[in-house]
Design an enzyme around this catalytic site. Structure first.
Site, PDB file in Angstrom:
ATOM      1  CG  LEU A 152      -0.473  -0.016   2.429  1.00 29.60           C
ATOM      2  CD1 LEU A 152       0.207   1.626   2.980  1.00 29.60           C
ATOM      3  CD2 LEU A 152      -1.430  -0.256   3.541  1.00 29.60           C
ATOM      4  CD  GLU A 154       2.916   6.332   5.260  1.00 31.07           C
ATOM      5  OE1 GLU A 154       3.040   7.350   5.456  1.00 31.07           O
ATOM      6  OE2 GLU A 154       3.769   5.488   5.761  1.00 31.07           O
ATOM      7  CG  PHE A 248       7.642   5.697  -8.954  1.00 32.51           C
ATOM      8  CD1 PHE A 248       8.069   6.072  -7.566  1.00 32.51           C
ATOM      9  CD2 PHE A 248       6.295   5.459  -8.941  1.00 32.51           C
ATOM     10  CE1 PHE A 248       7.246   5.877  -6.365  1.00 32.51           C
ATOM     11  CE2 PHE A 248       5.436   5.142  -7.711  1.00 32.51           C
ATOM     12  CZ  PHE A 248       6.063   5.337  -6.308  1.00 32.51           C
ATOM     13  CB  CYS A 259       8.756   2.225   2.501  1.00 35.98           C
ATOM     14  SG  CYS A 259       7.316   1.686   3.677  1.00 35.98           S
TER      15      CYS A 259
HETATM   16  N1  LIG Z   1       3.787   2.751   6.029  1.00 32.21           N
HETATM   17  C1  LIG Z   1       3.801   2.262   4.880  1.00 32.21           C
HETATM   18  O1  LIG Z   1       3.313   2.876   3.815  1.00 32.21           O
HETATM   19  C2  LIG Z   1       4.186   0.972   4.631  1.00 32.21           C
HETATM   20  C3  LIG Z   1       3.790   0.066   3.424  1.00 32.21           C
HETATM   21  C4  LIG Z   1       4.344  -1.261   3.199  1.00 32.21           C
HETATM   22  C5  LIG Z   1       4.871  -1.886   4.347  1.00 32.21           C
HETATM   23  N2  LIG Z   1       5.347  -1.099   5.377  1.00 32.21           N
HETATM   24  C6  LIG Z   1       5.746  -2.071   6.311  1.00 32.21           C
HETATM   25  O2  LIG Z   1       4.864  -2.192   7.149  1.00 32.21           O
HETATM   26  C7  LIG Z   1       5.551  -2.255   8.669  1.00 32.21           C
HETATM   27  C8  LIG Z   1       4.602  -1.431   9.660  1.00 32.21           C
HETATM   28  O3  LIG Z   1       5.042  -0.225   9.172  1.00 32.21           O
HETATM   29  P1  LIG Z   1       3.998   0.925   9.681  1.00 32.21           P
HETATM   30  O4  LIG Z   1       4.486   2.307   8.824  1.00 32.21           O
HETATM   31  O5  LIG Z   1       2.659   0.489   9.856  1.00 32.21           O
HETATM   32  O6  LIG Z   1       4.505   1.177  11.209  1.00 32.21           O
HETATM   33  P2  LIG Z   1       4.038   2.183  12.346  1.00 32.21           P
HETATM   34  O7  LIG Z   1       5.264   2.389  13.286  1.00 32.21           O
HETATM   35  O8  LIG Z   1       3.111   2.984  11.949  1.00 32.21           O
HETATM   36  O9  LIG Z   1       3.201   1.186  13.207  1.00 32.21           O
HETATM   37  C9  LIG Z   1       3.787   0.047  14.049  1.00 32.21           C
HETATM   38  C10 LIG Z   1       2.844  -0.285  15.276  1.00 32.21           C
HETATM   39  O10 LIG Z   1       3.331  -1.582  15.694  1.00 32.21           O
HETATM   40  C11 LIG Z   1       2.961  -1.167  17.309  1.00 32.21           C
HETATM   41  N3  LIG Z   1       3.868  -2.392  17.996  1.00 32.21           N
HETATM   42  C12 LIG Z   1       5.115  -2.318  18.087  1.00 32.21           C
HETATM   43  N4  LIG Z   1       5.442  -3.491  18.808  1.00 32.21           N
HETATM   44  C13 LIG Z   1       4.301  -4.338  19.145  1.00 32.21           C
HETATM   45  C14 LIG Z   1       3.978  -5.657  19.612  1.00 32.21           C
HETATM   46  N5  LIG Z   1       4.717  -6.134  20.207  1.00 32.21           N
HETATM   47  N6  LIG Z   1       2.548  -5.918  19.801  1.00 32.21           N
HETATM   48  C15 LIG Z   1       1.511  -4.946  19.381  1.00 32.21           C
HETATM   49  N7  LIG Z   1       1.967  -3.742  18.552  1.00 32.21           N
HETATM   50  C16 LIG Z   1       3.188  -3.584  18.463  1.00 32.21           C
HETATM   51  C17 LIG Z   1       3.380   0.158  17.270  1.00 32.21           C
HETATM   52  O11 LIG Z   1       2.870   0.555  18.594  1.00 32.21           O
HETATM   53  C18 LIG Z   1       2.802   0.912  16.365  1.00 32.21           C
HETATM   54  O12 LIG Z   1       1.423   1.170  16.510  1.00 32.21           O
HETATM   55  C19 LIG Z   1       6.990  -2.171   8.426  1.00 32.21           C
HETATM   56  O13 LIG Z   1       7.694  -3.134   8.496  1.00 32.21           O
HETATM   57  C20 LIG Z   1       7.070  -1.414   6.997  1.00 32.21           C
HETATM   58  O14 LIG Z   1       8.535  -1.421   6.744  1.00 32.21           O
HETATM   59  C21 LIG Z   1       4.741   0.242   5.606  1.00 32.21           C
END
Ligand SMILES: NC(=O)c1ccc[n+]([C@@H]2O[C@H](COP(=O)([O-])OP(=O)(O)OC[C@H]3O[C@@H](n4cnc5c(N)ncnc54)[C@H](O)[C@@H]3O)[C@@H](O)[C@H]2O)c1
Length: 429
Positions: A152, A154, A248, A259
């Protein structure tokens, strides 16, 4: 199906809401109790178009709830997504401590309440992590470990989650693939069914490739500026080739966000461990690191110095329609402008407060026109709609001097020139 989503950040919350919209019973689990409290009140802790309204719907329908204890509140779940952060460690590798903490909680849950479950790793993790998770859960024969990377974007997260470009599933058992088929039966997308390692690599390779396209165009924009050619016209001409495609290819101030920066360095670290050189990716990161300085230098030349110049910066989040400022290009730009002695005002519809904590010396305005008032020059950093679609007569009226630096090549060049502005894009004559 009964689903638990561990981690309710950008990916976890969007995943939880979209699965609930598809009729699954979902619980979102987060260690951040404040976040859980807010979510229970149907308030989204992040800004994403349409997400809060959808959250409200599914919470009211009773298909989505939130909690902070996996063992106490998610025992019913047959599919458990891990969506915790995997940030960059000091040495550039992916920090997997949150992921393994979540796996430990899953082990405790399984010991306490053994049943058939699938653990789905959605966080972006280095190749081999899913297999490590499987090893940690090997004693539970009824648990499958699946890799299901997330693609996805953002700013359009919910739309992407509901209409994904592809579904990549990595697993080692037919039953695991069948469970994922059932979970996503309402999604229409191309599927890639493969090993966990391939699935993990697809995610890194995709992000590295997108970052490469951006840096390629940004590096080329420097040559284009020197030659007096127009990178936008060049990008259009390139993008019409079906082998290249138009996405892009826009030159600008570089990529940011949670990311591309961390995933490119993590991939480089993995390559280093394997003794393999990824020289292209090193240069991709270097171009991205230096692009803001290159552009601020250009501003310095055009404005004959930046000391005491009032610069209005429009847009601060790493891209439009998100409040995320992780690795946003506004941050190095503000640092460079302040360092050069400029007097900076800034505007962003949702991220100003977060940036103000890092740069309190900047004056933050309530709207675009207030930011632009008395400015010697305006700089577009993030192409939010209300930073791009401006009333140009009014802009000219409030600015001290009609000079525009378009760091995203998003302002209408011909129109602003007709209004008598001096215009400077990225890689354009
Ligand atoms: N943000 C993006 O656009 C995106 C897109 C694709 C993939 N990703 C990947 O997805 C993953 C998450 O990214 P994000 O941007 O959502 O991160 P984020 O930092 O927004 O959210 C992570 C959440 O996990 C919670 N957390 C941490 N440890 C925990 C545990 N043990 N139990 C329960 N909750 C816990 C945190 O409190 C936080 O709310 C990453 O690996 C990222 O690389 C992100």
């Amino acid at each position: 199906m009964n689903v638990a989503v561990i981690g309710t950040g950008y990916v976890g919350l969007t995943t939880a809401v979209s699965l609930a919209l598809h009729g699954h019973r979902v619980i979102g689990i987060d260690v951040d109790e404040e976040k859980v409290k807010q979510l229970r009140k149907k308030k989204s802790p992040i800004y994403e178009p349409g997400l809060e309204e959808a959250l409200e719907t599914v919470v009211e329908q009773g298909t989505l709830s939130f909690g902070s204890s996996l063992a106490d509140e998610a025992a019913e779940a047959e599919i458990l997504f891990i969506c915790v952060g995997t940030p960059e460690s000091e040495d550039g590798t992916a920090d997997l401590r949150y992921l393994f903490a979540a796996v430990e909680e899953l082990r405790l849950l399984q010991q306490h309440d053994p049943r058939k479950r699938a653990v789905v790793v959605k966080s972006t993790v280095p190749v081999g992590t899913g297999d490590r998770v499987a090893d940690l859960l090997r004693e539970f024969a009824s648990v499958h470990v699946v890799s299901n990377p997330e693609f996805l974007r953002e700013g359009r997260a919910l739309r992407d989650a509901l209409n994904p470009s592809r579904i990549v599933i990595g697993a080692d058992h037919a039953e695991a693939f069948a469970l994922m088929d059932q979970l996503y039966e309402r999604l229409s997308a191309e599927w890639v069914r493969t090993t966990r390692a391939n699935a993990e690599m697809i995610k890194y390779a995709s992000n590295a490739f997108l970052a490469t396209r951006i840096s390629f165009m940004n590096e080329l924009s420097r040559l284009s500026a020197a030659l007096g050619t127009d990178i936008e016209v060049i990008a259009r001409g390139m993008g019409l080739d079906s082998r290249i495609g138009p996405e892009f290819l826009r030159a600008g101030l570089g990529y940011g966000g949670s990311c591309f920066p961390k995933d490119t360095i993590a991939l480089l670290q993995v390559a280093k461990e394997q003794g393999v050189s990824l020289g292209i990716l090193e240069q991709v990161r270097e171009v991205n690191r230096t692009q803001p300085s290159w552009y601020v230098q250009l501003m310095r030349e055009r404005l004959q110095g930046l000391v005491g110049k009032r610069i209005a910066v429009l847009g601060l989040s790493f891209k439009p329609d998100t409040d995320d400022i992780r690795e946003a290009r506004s941050l190095p730009v503000l640092a460079e402008l302040l360092e050069a002695g400029a007097l900076v005002s800034a505007y962003d519809p949702v991220s100003a407060e977060a940036v103000a904590r890092l740069y309190p010396q900047v004056r933050y305005a309530q709207d675009v026109y207030e930011t632009l008032t008395d400015a010697d020059a305006a700089l577009l950093v993030t192409e939010w709609k209300d930073c791009v679609e401006l009333q140009w007569d009014r802009v000219k009226e409030v600015m001290a001097s009609p000079v525009l630096f378009d760091g995203r090549n998003a302002w209408p060049t011909q129109i602003v020139k007709r209004h008598g502005f001096t215009y400077c894009g990225v890689g354009k004559s």
